[in-house]
Design a protein around this motif. Structure first.
Motif, PDB file in Angstrom:
ATOM      1  N   ILE A   9       4.544  -5.659-109.308  1.00  0.00           N
ATOM      2  CA  ILE A   9       4.274  -4.260-108.987  1.00  0.00           C
ATOM      3  C   ILE A   9       5.906  -3.535-109.140  1.00  0.00           C
ATOM      4  CG2 ILE A   9       4.694  -4.853-106.515  1.00  0.00           C
ATOM      5  CD1 ILE A   9       2.641  -2.063-105.996  1.00  0.00           C
ATOM      6  N   THR A  10       5.900  -2.402-109.696  1.00  0.00           N
ATOM      7  CA  THR A  10       7.162  -1.744-109.751  1.00  0.00           C
ATOM      8  C   THR A  10       6.953  -0.425-109.651  1.00  0.00           C
ATOM      9  OG1 THR A  10       6.710  -1.493-112.004  1.00  0.00           O
ATOM     10  CG2 THR A  10       7.849  -3.358-111.720  1.00  0.00           C
ATOM     11  N   ILE A  11       8.030   0.201-109.528  1.00  0.00           N
ATOM     12  CA  ILE A  11       8.034   1.775-109.113  1.00  0.00           C
ATOM     13  C   ILE A  11       9.023   2.364-110.201  1.00  0.00           C
ATOM     14  CG2 ILE A  11       9.233   3.508-107.568  1.00  0.00           C
ATOM     15  CD1 ILE A  11       9.115   1.586-105.338  1.00  0.00           C
ATOM     16  N   ASN A  12       8.145   3.392-110.903  1.00  0.00           N
ATOM     17  CA  ASN A  12       8.449   4.157-112.200  1.00  0.00           C
ATOM     18  C   ASN A  12       9.856   5.196-111.852  1.00  0.00           C
ATOM     19  OD1 ASN A  12       7.419   6.107-111.474  1.00  0.00           O
ATOM     20  ND2 ASN A  12       5.999   5.954-113.074  1.00  0.00           N
ATOM     21  N   SER A  13      10.364   5.689-112.626  1.00  0.00           N
ATOM     22  CA  SER A  13      11.374   6.748-112.310  1.00  0.00           C
ATOM     23  C   SER A  13      10.939   8.104-111.570  1.00  0.00           C
ATOM     24  CB  SER A  13      11.953   7.189-113.731  1.00  0.00           C
ATOM     25  OG  SER A  13      10.879   7.814-114.426  1.00  0.00           O
ATOM     26  N   PHE A  14       9.413   8.127-111.730  1.00  0.00           N
ATOM     27  CA  PHE A  14       8.773   9.406-111.045  1.00  0.00           C
ATOM     28  C   PHE A  14       8.558   8.782-109.525  1.00  0.00           C
ATOM     29  CE2 PHE A  14       7.934  10.234-115.163  1.00  0.00           C
ATOM     30  CZ  PHE A  14       8.374  11.316-115.541  1.00  0.00           C
ATOM     31  N   GLY A  15       8.737   7.622-109.046  1.00  0.00           N
ATOM     32  CA  GLY A  15       8.187   7.266-107.748  1.00  0.00           C
ATOM     33  C   GLY A  15       6.949   6.811-107.570  1.00  0.00           C
ATOM     34  N   GLU A  16       6.104   6.349-108.987  1.00  0.00           N
ATOM     35  CA  GLU A  16       5.019   6.143-108.849  1.00  0.00           C
ATOM     36  C   GLU A  16       4.880   4.497-108.821  1.00  0.00           C
ATOM     37  OE1 GLU A  16       2.802   9.603-111.207  1.00  0.00           O
ATOM     38  OE2 GLU A  16       3.599   7.947-112.500  1.00  0.00           O
ATOM     39  N   LEU A  17       3.910   3.782-108.068  1.00  0.00           N
ATOM     40  CA  LEU A  17       3.630   2.441-108.207  1.00  0.00           C
ATOM     41  C   LEU A  17       3.054   1.826-109.322  1.00  0.00           C
ATOM     42  CD1 LEU A  17       2.818   1.943-104.507  1.00  0.00           C
ATOM     43  CD2 LEU A  17       5.056   1.446-105.671  1.00  0.00           C
ATOM     44  N   GLN A  18       3.379   1.171-110.139  1.00  0.00           N
ATOM     45  CA  GLN A  18       2.875   0.539-111.237  1.00  0.00           C
ATOM     46  C   GLN A  18       2.379  -0.952-111.061  1.00  0.00           C
ATOM     47  OE1 GLN A  18       5.308   1.533-114.347  1.00  0.00           O
ATOM     48  NE2 GLN A  18       4.334   3.395-114.880  1.00  0.00           N
ATOM     49  N   SER A  19       1.298  -1.336-110.986  1.00  0.00           N
ATOM     50  CA  SER A  19       0.898  -2.758-110.824  1.00  0.00           C
ATOM     51  C   SER A  19       0.118  -3.330-111.850  1.00  0.00           C
ATOM     52  CB  SER A  19      -0.112  -2.621-109.634  1.00  0.00           C
ATOM     53  OG  SER A  19      -0.768  -4.010-109.232  1.00  0.00           O
ATOM     54  N   SER A  20       0.320  -4.721-112.001  1.00  0.00           N
ATOM     55  CA  SER A  20      -0.273  -5.449-113.211  1.00  0.00           C
ATOM     56  C   SER A  20      -1.751  -5.641-112.817  1.00  0.00           C
ATOM     57  CB  SER A  20       0.479  -6.710-113.354  1.00  0.00           C
ATOM     58  OG  SER A  20       0.403  -7.401-112.249  1.00  0.00           O
ATOM     59  N   PHE A  21      -2.213  -5.401-111.624  1.00  0.00           N
ATOM     60  CA  PHE A  21      -3.619  -5.750-111.151  1.00  0.00           C
ATOM     61  C   PHE A  21      -4.357  -4.257-110.890  1.00  0.00           C
ATOM     62  CE2 PHE A  21      -3.439 -10.160-109.117  1.00  0.00           C
ATOM     63  CZ  PHE A  21      -3.212 -10.693-110.504  1.00  0.00           C
ATOM     64  N   ASP A  22      -5.683  -4.464-111.013  1.00  0.00           N
ATOM     65  CA  ASP A  22      -6.279  -3.152-110.698  1.00  0.00           C
ATOM     66  C   ASP A  22      -6.527  -3.116-108.889  1.00  0.00           C
ATOM     67  OD1 ASP A  22      -8.335  -1.155-110.896  1.00  0.00           O
ATOM     68  OD2 ASP A  22      -9.910  -2.459-110.619  1.00  0.00           O
ATOM     69  N   ILE A  23      -6.365  -1.962-108.342  1.00  0.00           N
ATOM     70  CA  ILE A  23      -6.253  -1.668-107.227  1.00  0.00           C
ATOM     71  C   ILE A  23      -7.581  -2.344-106.569  1.00  0.00           C
ATOM     72  CG2 ILE A  23      -7.349   0.625-107.111  1.00  0.00           C
ATOM     73  CD1 ILE A  23      -4.516  -0.593-104.877  1.00  0.00           C
ATOM     74  N   GLU A  24      -8.761  -2.210-107.164  1.00  0.00           N
ATOM     75  CA  GLU A  24      -9.934  -2.729-106.653  1.00  0.00           C
ATOM     76  C   GLU A  24      -9.777  -4.282-106.345  1.00  0.00           C
ATOM     77  OE1 GLU A  24     -12.368  -1.005-105.630  1.00  0.00           O
ATOM     78  OE2 GLU A  24     -11.526   0.852-105.709  1.00  0.00           O
ATOM     79  N   LYS A  25      -9.331  -4.964-107.255  1.00  0.00           N
ATOM     80  CA  LYS A  25      -9.094  -6.343-107.415  1.00  0.00           C
ATOM     81  C   LYS A  25      -8.094  -6.828-106.032  1.00  0.00           C
ATOM     82  CE  LYS A  25      -7.676 -10.533-109.723  1.00  0.00           C
ATOM     83  NZ  LYS A  25      -7.447 -11.132-111.004  1.00  0.00           N
ATOM     84  N   ILE A  26      -7.151  -5.982-105.885  1.00  0.00           N
ATOM     85  CA  ILE A  26      -6.389  -6.193-104.801  1.00  0.00           C
ATOM     86  C   ILE A  26      -7.087  -5.915-103.242  1.00  0.00           C
ATOM     87  CG2 ILE A  26      -4.129  -5.294-103.524  1.00  0.00           C
ATOM     88  CD1 ILE A  26      -3.119  -4.535-106.434  1.00  0.00           C
TER      89      ILE A  26
END
Length: 71
Positions: free
Chosen positions: A27-44
Protein backbone atom coordinates in the motif's frame (compact mmCIF):
# COMPACT_ATOMS: atom_id res chain seq x y z
CA UNK A 1 15.84 22.22 13.40
CA UNK A 2 17.28 18.68 13.65
CA UNK A 3 18.45 16.96 10.49
CA UNK A 4 16.25 14.22 9.08
CA UNK A 5 17.53 10.70 9.59
CA UNK A 6 18.08 8.87 6.30
CA UNK A 7 17.11 5.23 6.05
CA UNK A 8 19.85 2.78 5.25
CA UNK A 9 19.58 0.49 2.23
CA UNK A 10 18.79 -2.44 4.52
CA UNK A 11 15.88 -0.56 6.14
CA UNK A 12 14.44 0.45 2.77
CA UNK A 13 14.57 -3.07 1.30
CA UNK A 14 13.28 -4.92 4.37
CA UNK A 15 9.77 -6.26 3.93
CA UNK A 16 7.54 -6.83 6.96
CA UNK A 17 6.27 -10.27 7.91
CA UNK A 18 2.67 -10.74 6.80
CA UNK A 19 -0.03 -13.36 7.04
CA UNK A 20 0.28 -15.89 4.17
CA UNK A 21 -3.13 -14.83 2.82
CA UNK A 22 -1.81 -11.27 2.40
CA UNK A 23 1.49 -12.19 0.76
CA UNK A 24 2.35 -9.53 -1.83
CA UNK A 25 0.17 -6.85 -0.23
CA UNK A 26 1.57 -3.36 -0.75
CA UNK A 27 0.00 0.00 0.00
CA UNK A 28 1.29 3.46 -0.90
CA UNK A 29 0.06 7.05 -0.83
CA UNK A 30 0.28 8.97 -4.10
CA UNK A 31 1.02 12.69 -4.50
CA UNK A 32 -2.71 13.50 -4.20
CA UNK A 33 -2.98 11.74 -0.82
CA UNK A 34 -4.89 8.77 -2.23
CA UNK A 35 -4.19 5.26 -1.00
CA UNK A 36 -3.08 2.83 -3.68
CA UNK A 37 -3.15 -0.87 -2.87
CA UNK A 38 -1.95 -3.97 -4.66
CA UNK A 39 -5.07 -5.86 -3.44
CA UNK A 40 -8.74 -5.26 -4.13
CA UNK A 41 -10.52 -3.73 -1.12
CA UNK A 42 -13.05 -6.58 -1.15
CA UNK A 43 -10.25 -9.14 -0.69
CA UNK A 44 -8.90 -7.16 2.26
CA UNK A 45 -12.40 -6.92 3.80
CA UNK A 46 -12.94 -10.69 3.42
CA UNK A 47 -9.61 -11.32 5.18
CA UNK A 48 -10.51 -8.95 8.03
CA UNK A 49 -14.00 -10.43 8.45
CA UNK A 50 -12.48 -13.90 8.64
CA UNK A 51 -9.57 -13.14 11.00
CA UNK A 52 -10.53 -10.16 13.21
CA UNK A 53 -13.29 -10.26 15.81
CA UNK A 54 -15.50 -7.19 15.90
CA UNK A 55 -15.93 -5.67 19.37
CA UNK A 56 -19.39 -4.38 18.47
CA UNK A 57 -20.75 -7.94 18.40
CA UNK A 58 -19.19 -9.09 21.67
CA UNK A 59 -21.77 -10.67 23.95
CA UNK A 60 -24.63 -10.59 21.43
CA UNK A 61 -26.58 -13.83 21.28
CA UNK A 62 -28.51 -12.99 18.11
CA UNK A 63 -25.31 -12.94 16.00
CA UNK A 64 -23.01 -15.91 15.49
CA UNK A 65 -19.91 -13.73 15.18
CA UNK A 66 -20.51 -13.03 11.50
CA UNK A 67 -21.63 -9.51 10.60
CA UNK A 68 -24.81 -9.34 8.49
CA UNK A 69 -24.53 -8.65 4.77
CA UNK A 70 -24.70 -5.02 3.70
CA UNK A 71 -28.04 -3.95 2.27
Amino acid sequence: MPAKKKKTDKEQEATPRVHPDLEGFNITINSFGELQSSFDIEKINRFLNKNVKDKKFKGREDIDGVPPESK
